[in-house]
Scaffold this motif. Structure first.
Motif, mmCIF file in Angstrom:
data_model
loop_
_atom_site.group_PDB
_atom_site.id
_atom_site.type_symbol
_atom_site.label_atom_id
_atom_site.label_comp_id
_atom_site.label_asym_id
_atom_site.label_seq_id
_atom_site.Cartn_x
_atom_site.Cartn_y
_atom_site.Cartn_z
ATOM 1 N N ILE A 13 0.881 -1.177 0.000
ATOM 2 C CA ILE A 13 0.000 0.000 0.000
ATOM 3 C C ILE A 13 0.914 1.221 0.000
ATOM 4 N N TYR A 14 0.594 2.181 -0.845
ATOM 5 C CA TYR A 14 1.515 3.290 -1.124
ATOM 6 C C TYR A 14 1.322 4.444 -0.145
ATOM 7 N N TYR A 15 2.441 4.998 0.299
ATOM 8 C CA TYR A 15 2.367 6.193 1.135
ATOM 9 C C TYR A 15 1.770 7.317 0.319
ATOM 10 N N VAL A 16 0.945 8.101 0.985
ATOM 11 C CA VAL A 16 0.324 9.201 0.243
ATOM 12 C C VAL A 16 1.078 10.501 0.505
ATOM 13 N N ASP A 239 0.587 -1.346 11.539
ATOM 14 C CA ASP A 239 -0.739 -1.079 10.991
ATOM 15 C C ASP A 239 -0.775 -1.529 9.514
ATOM 16 N N ALA A 240 0.184 -1.038 8.734
ATOM 17 C CA ALA A 240 0.137 -1.231 7.275
ATOM 18 C C ALA A 240 0.167 -2.705 6.864
ATOM 19 N N LEU A 241 1.041 -3.478 7.493
ATOM 20 C CA LEU A 241 1.178 -4.877 7.060
ATOM 21 C C LEU A 241 -0.137 -5.639 7.220
ATOM 22 N N LEU A 242 -0.902 -5.231 8.237
ATOM 23 C CA LEU A 242 -2.146 -5.967 8.484
ATOM 24 C C LEU A 242 -3.181 -5.748 7.383
ATOM 25 N N ASN A 243 -2.982 -4.721 6.554
ATOM 26 C CA ASN A 243 -3.987 -4.447 5.520
ATOM 27 C C ASN A 243 -4.308 -5.676 4.679
ATOM 28 N N TYR A 244 -3.279 -6.509 4.492
ATOM 29 C CA TYR A 244 -3.467 -7.689 3.631
ATOM 30 C C TYR A 244 -4.523 -8.642 4.197
ATOM 31 N N MET A 245 -4.593 -8.693 5.522
ATOM 32 C CA MET A 245 -5.618 -9.554 6.138
ATOM 33 C C MET A 245 -6.933 -8.819 6.334
ATOM 34 N N VAL A 272 6.396 -6.869 -3.727
ATOM 35 C CA VAL A 272 6.948 -5.686 -3.049
ATOM 36 C C VAL A 272 8.273 -5.280 -3.688
ATOM 37 N N GLY A 273 8.707 -4.064 -3.420
ATOM 38 C CA GLY A 273 10.029 -3.630 -3.862
ATOM 39 C C GLY A 273 11.088 -4.162 -2.906
ATOM 40 N N LYS A 274 12.314 -4.226 -3.387
ATOM 41 C CA LYS A 274 13.385 -4.836 -2.582
ATOM 42 C C LYS A 274 13.669 -4.057 -1.296
ATOM 43 N N ASP A 275 13.270 -2.771 -1.256
ATOM 44 C CA ASP A 275 13.521 -1.972 -0.049
ATOM 45 C C ASP A 275 12.638 -2.361 1.130
ATOM 46 N N ILE A 276 11.569 -3.088 0.853
ATOM 47 C CA ILE A 276 10.679 -3.418 1.976
ATOM 48 C C ILE A 276 10.575 -4.926 2.203
ATOM 49 N N ILE A 277 11.628 -5.623 1.804
ATOM 50 C CA ILE A 277 11.671 -7.070 1.991
ATOM 51 C C ILE A 277 11.655 -7.442 3.466
ATOM 52 N N ALA A 301 10.006 -10.033 -4.664
ATOM 53 C CA ALA A 301 10.649 -8.733 -4.519
ATOM 54 C C ALA A 301 11.226 -8.280 -5.858
ATOM 55 N N HIS A 302 10.755 -7.145 -6.319
ATOM 56 C CA HIS A 302 11.301 -6.612 -7.569
ATOM 57 C C HIS A 302 12.363 -5.560 -7.262
ATOM 58 N N GLY A 303 13.151 -5.229 -8.262
ATOM 59 C CA GLY A 303 14.183 -4.208 -8.097
ATOM 60 C C GLY A 303 13.613 -2.817 -8.353
ATOM 61 N N PHE A 304 14.475 -1.855 -8.422
ATOM 62 C CA PHE A 304 14.047 -0.478 -8.652
ATOM 63 C C PHE A 304 14.176 -0.098 -10.111
ATOM 64 N N LEU A 305 13.287 0.760 -10.531
ATOM 65 C CA LEU A 305 13.494 1.435 -11.801
ATOM 66 C C LEU A 305 14.473 2.564 -11.516
ATOM 67 N N THR A 306 15.481 2.628 -12.310
ATOM 68 C CA THR A 306 16.491 3.659 -12.081
ATOM 69 C C THR A 306 16.583 4.576 -13.301
ATOM 70 N N LYS A 317 17.901 5.371 -8.071
ATOM 71 C CA LYS A 317 16.499 4.968 -7.886
ATOM 72 C C LYS A 317 15.601 6.147 -8.235
ATOM 73 N N MET A 318 14.575 5.851 -9.002
ATOM 74 C CA MET A 318 13.640 6.911 -9.325
ATOM 75 C C MET A 318 12.765 7.180 -8.116
ATOM 76 N N SER A 319 12.712 8.399 -7.665
ATOM 77 C CA SER A 319 11.818 8.708 -6.558
ATOM 78 C C SER A 319 11.474 10.181 -6.557
HETATM 79 N N1 MSP Z 1 3.827 2.152 2.605
HETATM 80 C C1 MSP Z 1 4.935 1.292 2.418
HETATM 81 C C2 MSP Z 1 4.488 -0.116 2.046
HETATM 82 C C3 MSP Z 1 3.575 -0.760 3.033
HETATM 83 S S1 MSP Z 1 3.082 -2.338 2.498
HETATM 84 C C4 MSP Z 1 2.330 -3.001 3.808
HETATM 85 C C5 MSP Z 1 5.847 1.838 1.322
HETATM 86 N N2 MSP Z 1 5.286 2.696 0.467
HETATM 87 S S2 MSP Z 1 6.039 3.454 -0.717
HETATM 88 O O1 MSP Z 1 5.032 4.244 -1.358
HETATM 89 O O2 MSP Z 1 7.186 4.130 -0.226
HETATM 90 O O3 MSP Z 1 6.596 2.384 -1.675
HETATM 91 C C6 MSP Z 1 5.743 1.414 -2.199
HETATM 92 C C7 MSP Z 1 6.425 0.521 -3.192
HETATM 93 O O4 MSP Z 1 6.852 1.264 -4.318
HETATM 94 C C8 MSP Z 1 7.643 -0.185 -2.623
HETATM 95 O O5 MSP Z 1 7.529 -1.567 -2.905
HETATM 96 C C9 MSP Z 1 8.791 0.417 -3.394
HETATM 97 O O6 MSP Z 1 9.818 -0.494 -3.632
HETATM 98 C C10 MSP Z 1 8.105 0.784 -4.698
HETATM 99 N N3 MSP Z 1 8.876 1.776 -5.418
HETATM 100 C C11 MSP Z 1 9.108 3.076 -5.081
HETATM 101 N N4 MSP Z 1 10.006 3.594 -5.988
HETATM 102 C C12 MSP Z 1 10.373 2.657 -6.881
HETATM 103 C C13 MSP Z 1 11.185 2.590 -8.025
HETATM 104 N N5 MSP Z 1 11.908 3.623 -8.443
HETATM 105 N N6 MSP Z 1 11.198 1.447 -8.743
HETATM 106 C C14 MSP Z 1 10.422 0.358 -8.406
HETATM 107 N N7 MSP Z 1 9.662 0.380 -7.335
HETATM 108 C C15 MSP Z 1 9.674 1.488 -6.498
HETATM 109 O O7 MSP Z 1 6.980 1.467 1.265
#
Ligand code: MSP
Length: 536
Positions: A13-16, A239-245, A272-277, A301-306, A317-319
């Motif tokens: 679940i993505y941070y807002v 809190d977040a991990l429990l969302n799956y259940m 999930v991305g490799k950062d949250i393994i 676990a997938h890698g990052f788009l760079t 890492k793209m962010s």
């Molecule tokens: N909120 C947590 C996840 C909680 S799951 C119970 C979180 N959120 S996040 O918005 O920061 O990232 C969500 C996902 O997006 C992660 O799996 C992260 O690896 C992925 N990505 C963020 N930037 C990325 C790239 N540049 N490339 C691929 N995935 C990336 O972590």
């Protein structure tokens, strides 16, 4: 539905804190392709995605826009939902951690944790990375960084950003008690973490020893209250991990919810991305063990788009926070939605980091979609319409049994493709399909139907050539559908086969010999017009 096996797949679940970008869309798309594939393969799929709304990071993002956290989260929801719709994400549910169902489930979890004996009250004194919402001990932090002029600061060992010192009363989860249990679980389930090389990372982390985890906060209040101690709110990851259940009924005692939980849990895949393994492969399994619930079958676990930093030449890492995020709309403008999906799903190796570039996108689009798949469909349908009066040829008895180069490749193709798709190897799956696409294009050249058409004595030969091509296209359309759903529906529609598109018997429908003879063929517009210039 009931007799179909359940397949439950989740995105993080993505941070807002910011709008979704190509990286977050990539992870959601990986799951979407799998969900679509499994539906076609006869599973009753639940595909979950959503938003992670609590914690300091989101609270700060809201504050920086002059908004209360809830108001901020509500304002961000359309950004996610609209993008998912635009890029054809077929999620069955969308969870927000501020929903009532999550609130109930998390409070239920606290009670179960208390009963479990793996919870105790203490005080936390250490470091906290707000962007990563992660605790670090004194030994883990990077102390200074001459190069970046951060001498004297404490830096996050993962993202390199400055840490906050946190000293507060806290509840702790006794993670340290799970070292042996986790190692045993990994031994018994060697494919729990995929791809396999990630399993080694997880294992050595656990072998290095586990520290108890602070799971509540008292220094701010944007979180779900601990039911038996009003001063505390839940740590955002707990809190977040429990969302799956939660999304499959946990914490809800209605009969319906209980049945759903029994049917859906455990999940087949958390992608999930490799950062949250570590959260998914260490903390989450330990939490489930503590409360006596089953563990998910796989974490992929997938890698990052760079993207390449033009100043340093290094891939980064793209962010959003690095300011190098590419908006999905830029790619859609160039490739269209289905070209976008094709590129990210078939040209990026899913376990590794991958540098992406607009040049490469154009190359892949032109080579695979414009020149190969699109061209094949256009030529074959065109010839069918031209030589058979706007229709597919009438089929003669036993046509499907006759040997030809395309049939030879198509036999067993779904099995070879499924082997790749089952383990999220979409690059491998694409190669299987493209072998048939390329062979069909060569077959056109080799058999030269335009020459055969000139000789009335060779009418049977012409019919066979076109039938073999159309039948190959029909099968490829099904196999490409999880990646490019609209294009596949369109291809089938042009061959008067649209009702096949919603199949839940992929293996059956991909067997050679099911083309419809004597039905309307539509030539239509080019599916993937060639991109003429290097735009970026
Ligand atoms: N909120 C947590 C996840 C909680 S799951 C119970 C979180 N959120 S996040 O918005 O920061 O990232 C969500 C996902 O997006 C992660 O799996 C992260 O690896 C992925 N990505 C963020 N930037 C990325 C790239 N540049 N490339 C691929 N995935 C990336 O972590």
């Amino acid at each position: 539905m009931a007799d179909k096996p359940s397949f439950y797949i989740t995105t993080p679940i993505y941070y807002v804190n910011a709008a979704p970008h190509l990286g977050t869309a990539y992870c959601t798309m990986l799951c979407d392709v799998q969900a679509r594939y499994r539906r076609a393969a006869g599973y009753d799929v639940k595909f979950l995605t959503g938003m992670d709304e609590h914690g300091q990071k989101v609270e700060e993002a809201g504050a920086s826009h002059g908004m209360k956290p809830q108001e901020w989260c509500d304002s961000q929801e359309p950004l996610f939902k609209d993008l998912w719709k635009q890029i054809e994400i077929s999620n069955d549910d969308f969870i927000r951690t501020t929903q009532q169902r999550q609130y109930k489930a998390v409070q239920y979890l606290w009670e179960r944790m208390k009963e479990s004996g793996y919870l105790y009250k203490g005080s936390y004194d250490g470091w906290y990375c707000v962007p990563e919402e992660t605790y670090f001990t004194e030994n883990q932090v990077r102390k200074s960084d001459e190069a970046n002029e951060t001498v004297g600061q404490h830096l996050c060992p993962d993202c390199g950003r400055p840490l906050e010192r946190v000293q507060e009363e806290s509840y702790f989860f006794k993670l340290s008690a799970f070292q042996d249990k986790l190692l045993k679980f990994y031994d018994e389930h060697p494919d729990f973490v995929q791809p396999a090389f990630r399993m080694n990372e997880v294992r050595s982390f656990v072998e290095g020893g586990l520290q108890d985890l602070s799971v509540s906060r008292t220094s701010f209040d944007w979180g779900i209250p601990v039911p038996f101690d009003g001063k505390h709110v839940t740590y955002v990851w707990f809190d977040a991990l429990l969302n799956y259940m939660t999304a499959v009924g946990y914490g809800d005692d209605s009969d319906e919810a209980k049945a759903e939980l029994a049917r859906r849990w455990p999940a087949q895949y958390h992608v999930v991305g490799k950062d949250i393994i570590r959260f998914h492969c260490v903390i989450w399994p330990a939490m489930l063990m503590a409360i006596g619930e089953a563990l998910p079958s796989h974490v992929f676990a997938h890698g990052f788009l760079t993207v390449r930093n033009s100043e340093t030449g290094k891939a980064e890492k793209m962010s959003k926070s690095r300011g190098n995020a590419i908006a999905p709309q830029d790619v859609i403008d160039l490739l269209g939605v289905e070209g976008y999906r094709y590129y990210f799903m078939t040209d990026v190796t899913h376990g590794e980091d991958s540098a992406i570039s607009f040049e490469r996108m154009e190359q892949v689009y032109n080579a695979d979609l414009a020149n190969s798949w699109g061209n094949l469909v256009s030529r074959a349908l065109n010839m069918s319409a031209k030589y058979f009066d706007g229709k597919t040829p009438e089929l003669d008895e036993g046509w499907e049994q006759r040997d030809n180069p395309l049939r030879a490749i198509a036999l067993g193709i779904e099995g070879r493709y499924a082997k790749c798709m089952d383990s999220l190897d979409y690059v491998g799956a694409k190669d299987v399909v493209m072998e048939l696409v390329h062979a069909a294009n060569h077959y056109i050249e080799d058999s030269a139907p335009w020459a055969v058409a000139k000789d009335p004595a060779r009418a049977g030969e012409l019919r066979d050539i076109i039938v073999n091509l159309l039948e190959s296209i029909r099968i490829c359309a099904h196999l490409l559908a999880p990646i490019m759903p609209e294009t596949s529906v369109e291809v089938l529609r042009r061959m008067s086969l649209e009702e096949e598109a919603a199949t839940d018997d992929l293996a059956g429908v991909c067997e050679w010999g099911q083309l419809k003879g004597g039905v309307d063929v539509t030539k239509g517009e080019a599916l993937f017009p060639r991109l003429a210039s290097q735009k970026k």
